[in-house]
Design an enzyme around this catalytic site. Structure first.
Site, PDB file in Angstrom:
ATOM      1  CD  GLU A  60      -1.796  -2.377   1.423  1.00  0.00           C
ATOM      2  OE1 GLU A  60      -2.667  -3.241   1.248  1.00  0.00           O
ATOM      3  OE2 GLU A  60      -0.643  -2.633   1.859  1.00  0.00           O
ATOM      4  CG  HIS A 129      -8.429  -7.448   9.081  1.00  0.00           C
ATOM      5  ND1 HIS A 129      -8.311  -8.621   8.356  1.00  0.00           N
ATOM      6  CD2 HIS A 129      -7.178  -6.958   9.190  1.00  0.00           C
ATOM      7  CE1 HIS A 129      -7.044  -8.820   8.046  1.00  0.00           C
ATOM      8  NE2 HIS A 129      -6.336  -7.829   8.539  1.00  0.00           N
TER       9      HIS A 129
END
Length: 329
Positions: A60, A129
């Site tokens: 990322e 998450h």
């Protein structure tokens, strides 16, 4: 009008804008060959080819930086994070580059880029998450932060985000991709920074955004209506900029406010809006502003504990009755 899924609304927005402007490209993990982790980009590789629908490694920080550099050089990137939990790996690029480069370059380098992907919890995925960072990104000058609640909003706001000259954080909900809603046949855009009054009411103002609207607030309002409580519901749509005017005008009418948000309570969007309401509508308040938020803990894994930690309709009903000085049953 026609009924389509949330993911289809996003896909239509991407396709329509990419057909107009060949400087727009989509980059992220599994966006091309796999048709998107949540099938938002299904079929786009076939139409636009590998130079505009670009699969990346699990990196990322790297592909966010590539996107920012491309935006500074005249392109219009759309960077997809498989989840905004993973955007933390790239947050230095988003906060220290994308949001600041226009200012720090004296206006020489605009950064028209969209960072998009799912936010919040989606069941038993563990604490790492299941987080909400809308308030984190909204705290940073130079960014715009959009959190749509319906397919209609998803399409109109994403189209507007893509053509916006500033970097936009576009946060979706993983559990909403299959939700259906009505979307116009004709092309349309929705203004960033303008809230939507979902339901008009007289007794209390309930403010929310994102999946909290359909999953928590509207079921609560349905029950409140049965008990004769007429709630006004406001969907912020964007949390930077915030449409304070719509909220304050509503509170001046109802004299009470409950804010519902999935994020942790400290430094939340609810906190900021509550400050603004007490500053600009203090004389109209008949009760303290209350908020319904996630428990101030990492989200547990056990479903029983998840239920206790997250906002739900019962908590909203209790908060509304509290600000109305009614005894909750």
């Amino acid at each position: 009008m026609r009924e389509i899924q949330f993911r289809e609304a996003l896909r239509e927005a991407l396709n329509e804008e990419m057909r107009k402007n060949d400087k727009i490209f989509l980059m992220g993990e599994e966006v091309a060959e796999y048709n998107g982790a949540y099938k938002v980009s299904q079929g786009m590789l076939d139409e636009f080819g590998p130079k505009r629908i670009i699969d990346t490694p699990i990196a990322e920080l790297g592909f966010a930086g590539i996107g920012i550099g491309a935006a500074m050089n005249g392109l219009n990137p759309i960077i997809e994070f498989m989840t905004f939990n993973f955007s933390l790996v790239a947050i230095d690029q988003v906060i220290n580059a994308a949001s600041k480069v226009l200012s720090m370059s004296g206006g020489q380098f605009p950064c028209p880029i969209v960072f998009r992907g799912p936010t919040g919890n989606a069941g038993q995925l563990g604490a790492q998450h299941s987080q909400n960072f809308e308030n984190w990104y909204a705290n940073c000058p130079g960014l715009k932060v959009v959190v749509p609640s319906t397919p209609y909003e998803a399409k109109g706001l994403l189209k507007q985000a893509i053509i916006d000259p500033d970097p936009v954080i576009f946060m979706e909900s993983e559990v909403m991709y299959g939700d259906k809603g009505e979307v116009p046949e004709e092309e349309y855009y929705l203004e960033i920074g303008k809230a939507n009054i979902v339901k008009e009411g007289t007794d209390v103002t309930i403010v929310t955004f994102g999946k909290m609207l359909s999953r928590v607030v509207l079921p609560a309002v349905e029950e409140l209506t049965k008990e004769g409580i007429n709630a006004e519901v406001i969907d912020l749509r964007t949390v930077r900029p915030i449409d304070y005017g719509t909220v304050i005008n509503s509170v001046k009418k109802t004299n009470r406010m409950v804010f519902v948000e999935e994020a942790w309570p400290l430094g939340s969007i609810a906190t900021e809006v509550a400050f603004k309401v007490q500053k600009d509508a203090f004389d109209f308040l008949d009760a303290p502003v209350l908020r319904v938020a996630c428990a101030d803990v990492p989200l547990p894994y056990a479903p029983t504990l998840i239920k206790e930690a997250l906002p739900n309709a019962e908590k909203v009903i209790a908060a509304v009755k509290n600000v109305m000085y009614l005894e909750a049953k």
